[in-house]
Design an enzyme around this catalytic site. Structure first.
Site, PDB file in Angstrom:
ATOM      1  N   GLN A 133      -7.379  -0.552   3.964  1.00 59.47           N
ATOM      2  CA  GLN A 133      -8.183  -1.175   5.015  1.00 59.47           C
ATOM      3  C   GLN A 133      -9.531  -1.676   4.507  1.00 59.47           C
ATOM      4  O   GLN A 133     -10.159  -2.522   5.152  1.00 59.47           O
ATOM      5  CB  GLN A 133      -8.400  -0.187   6.168  1.00 59.47           C
ATOM      6  CG  GLN A 133      -7.149   0.150   6.937  1.00 59.47           C
ATOM      7  CD  GLN A 133      -6.579  -1.032   7.706  1.00 59.47           C
ATOM      8  OE1 GLN A 133      -7.291  -1.945   8.109  1.00 59.47           O
ATOM      9  NE2 GLN A 133      -5.269  -1.030   7.914  1.00 59.47           N
TER      10      GLN A 133
ATOM     11  N   THR B 127      11.501  -7.634 -11.499  1.00 54.96           N
ATOM     12  CA  THR B 127      10.917  -8.942 -11.794  1.00 54.96           C
ATOM     13  C   THR B 127       9.685  -9.162 -10.933  1.00 54.96           C
ATOM     14  O   THR B 127       9.706  -8.949  -9.719  1.00 54.96           O
ATOM     15  CB  THR B 127      11.946 -10.062 -11.536  1.00 54.96           C
ATOM     16  OG1 THR B 127      13.083  -9.844 -12.374  1.00 54.96           O
ATOM     17  CG2 THR B 127      11.343 -11.421 -11.820  1.00 54.96           C
TER      18      THR B 127
ATOM     19  N   GLY C  77       0.794  -1.216   0.000  1.00 54.17           N
ATOM     20  CA  GLY C  77       0.000   0.000   0.000  1.00 54.17           C
ATOM     21  C   GLY C  77       0.828   1.268   0.000  1.00 54.17           C
ATOM     22  O   GLY C  77       0.482   2.253  -0.661  1.00 54.17           O
TER      23      GLY C  77
ATOM     24  N   HIS D 209      -1.735  -8.135   2.513  1.00 47.68           N
ATOM     25  CA  HIS D 209      -1.618  -8.708   3.847  1.00 47.68           C
ATOM     26  C   HIS D 209      -2.706  -8.236   4.811  1.00 47.68           C
ATOM     27  O   HIS D 209      -2.770  -8.700   5.946  1.00 47.68           O
ATOM     28  CB  HIS D 209      -0.224  -8.444   4.442  1.00 47.68           C
ATOM     29  CG  HIS D 209      -0.001  -7.048   4.928  1.00 47.68           C
ATOM     30  ND1 HIS D 209       0.064  -6.748   6.274  1.00 47.68           N
ATOM     31  CD2 HIS D 209       0.192  -5.890   4.272  1.00 47.68           C
ATOM     32  CE1 HIS D 209       0.292  -5.459   6.411  1.00 47.68           C
ATOM     33  NE2 HIS D 209       0.377  -4.915   5.219  1.00 47.68           N
TER      34      HIS D 209
ATOM     35  N   SER E 275      -3.552  -3.568  -0.492  1.00 45.40           N
ATOM     36  CA  SER E 275      -2.451  -4.390  -0.002  1.00 45.40           C
ATOM     37  C   SER E 275      -2.954  -5.777   0.355  1.00 45.40           C
ATOM     38  O   SER E 275      -4.036  -5.921   0.939  1.00 45.40           O
ATOM     39  CB  SER E 275      -1.808  -3.726   1.221  1.00 45.40           C
ATOM     40  OG  SER E 275      -0.705  -4.461   1.683  1.00 45.40           O
TER      41      SER E 275
ATOM     42  N   ASN F  24      -7.445   3.623   9.022  1.00 44.91           N
ATOM     43  CA  ASN F  24      -6.775   2.457   9.579  1.00 44.91           C
ATOM     44  C   ASN F  24      -6.791   2.423  11.100  1.00 44.91           C
ATOM     45  O   ASN F  24      -6.608   1.368  11.711  1.00 44.91           O
ATOM     46  CB  ASN F  24      -5.332   2.388   9.086  1.00 44.91           C
ATOM     47  CG  ASN F  24      -4.574   3.677   9.320  1.00 44.91           C
ATOM     48  OD1 ASN F  24      -4.981   4.736   8.835  1.00 44.91           O
ATOM     49  ND2 ASN F  24      -3.474   3.612  10.035  1.00 44.91           N
TER      50      ASN F  24
ATOM     51  N   CYS G 145       2.315   1.138  11.730  1.00 40.36           N
ATOM     52  CA  CYS G 145       3.425   1.825  11.075  1.00 40.36           C
ATOM     53  C   CYS G 145       4.029   2.914  11.947  1.00 40.36           C
ATOM     54  O   CYS G 145       5.097   3.430  11.653  1.00 40.36           O
ATOM     55  CB  CYS G 145       2.961   2.422   9.753  1.00 40.36           C
ATOM     56  SG  CYS G 145       2.357   1.187   8.590  1.00 40.36           S
TER      57      CYS G 145
END
EC number: 2.8.1.7
Length: 408
Positions: free
Chosen positions: A179, A237, A71, A201, A199, A151, A325
């Protein structure tokens, strides 16, 4: 000791089905998608299928979905890439005071390049006013970035209305939906979203995997230069296993979204009601009505948040006081300050975010433990001792007397 994980806004445990889908791309199907031999083309086909699946989750076209590392990269690319590509049209950006730091710090970086940023205030529930948003638009405004759902406090913004107001003025609209993706209904066409960050996860997928949706025709510069991956838009990659895992997690989340939403909503409201009923000097942060189904965020008076988290951890309960974070910061949450909480209340905050496997027993055990923890901490607080003697000095009691909602 049983562990009760209630920090799913921070990250989620990967689902077994996701891991199973990813494993072949670490071993048998390990080819580079840029290679022309069959092993590479198998990987390329897997990336294409995953892109189409993820695009379908938000009503986008596959060519409008670009893979990123998460994100934060998506937010950086959307905002910096668009601003720099369109600076000749204007150098003004609109965002809100409660955005994730991936947006706030990106905007601050652009200010050093000569861009101007308006940081919209929010009300006591954390909502951006559509009228304030309209009033902030200037002739040189080129971009607005307002998060889909917060969040920390879970407040869901009126995204469709904000996007419509932006489009009326010819402004491109980006939303950080990290979120919300996989948890709330999102259709970029219906809602008027031009760019969207997500994102993996946060929805039981792999860490280090994200996407950026960019509506066809929106111009932005590359953030990472090098090879021709992602149709020449993002060099490196491709993380094939992560991409496949992200798609699998999103497909599962979309198939189960309504059922999970309903069960989490019931648990969330049960938790909020119990805390307001049973714990004094507590305030619910954020809107109750316009809120993520899995988010519970409270501030408690006469305690310090870190001590609360540490004591709960000794009971096997994993919770947080805000964004993961910024967990190392000693400063109070910028989100809680923005909704009007004083520092001493903001420091005593707790965020519980439910998961798809969270049970009623988990929630009740966490709240019972919270009650014990708060009683222990308050017994050592001189401020609470003074309050008990005099009945004076409670900020939350003053809020309650003034009619502030969701205060106990």
């Amino acid at each position: 000791m049983k562990q009760i994980y209630l920090d799913n806004a921070s990250t989620t445990r990967m689902r077994p089905e996701v891991l199973e889908a990813m494993l072949p791309y670490f071993t048998e199907q390990y080819g580079n998608p840029s290679s022309i031999y069959p092993l590479g083309q198998e990987a390329s086909d897997a990336v294409a299928e995953a892109r189409a699946a993820l695009a379908g989750c938000i009503g986008a076209q596959p060519r409008e979905v670009f893979f990123t590392s998460g994100g934060s990269e998506s937010d950086n690319w959307a905002i910096k890439g668009f601003a720099r590509a369109n600076a000749a049209k204007g150098r003004h950006i609109i965002t809100s005071a409660v955005e994730h730091h991936a947006v706030l710090h990106t905007c601050a970086a652009l200010e050093k390049e000569g861009f101007e940023v308006t940081y919209l205030p929010v009300d006591g529930d954390g909502l951006v006013s559509v009228e304030d948003f309209k009033a902030a638009i200037r002739p040189d405004t080129i971009l607005a970035s307002i998060m889909f759902a917060n969040n920390e406090i879970g407040t869901i913004q009126p995204i469709a209305e904000l996007a419509a107001a932006a489009h009326e003025a010819g402004v491109v609209f980006h939303t950080d939906a990290v979120q919300a993706f996989g948890h709330e209904y999102i259709n970029v066409g219906e809602m008027g979203i031009d760019m969207l960050s997500a994102s993996a996860h946060k929805l039981y997928g792999p860490k280090g995997m994200g996407l950026l949706y960019v509506r066809k025709g929106v111009k932005l510069l590359n953030l990472i230069d090098g090879g021709q991956q992602e149709r020449g838009r993002r060099a490196t990659t491709e993380n094939v296993s992560g991409i496949v895992g992200f798609a699998k997690a999103a497909q599962l989340a979309e198939a189960e979204r309504e059922a999970v939403h309903g069960s989490q909503l019931a648990l969330r409201d049960h938790a909020i009601e119990r805390i307001l009923r049973e714990i004094p000097h507590a305030k619910l942060n954020g809107s109750w009505e316009s809120r993520l189904a899995n988010n519970v965020n409270f501030s408690f008076e006469f305690i310090e948040g870190e001590g609360m988290l540490l004591q709960l951890a000794t009971r096997g309960i994993c919770v947080s006081s805000g964004s993961a974070c910024t967990s190392g910061s000693l400063d109070p949450s910028h989100v809680l300050l923005a909704i009007g909480l004083p520092h001493e209340i903001a420091h005593g905050s707790l965020r519980m975010t439910l998961g798809r496997d969270t049970t009623l027993e988990d929630v009740d055990f966490a709240i019972d433990s919270l009650k014990t923890t708060l009683a222990n901490l308050r017994s050592m607080s001189p401020l609470y001792e003074d309050f008990q003697k005099t009945g004076e000095g409670s900020i939350i009691a003053e809020m309650k007397a003034q009619g502030v909602p969701y205060v106990s």
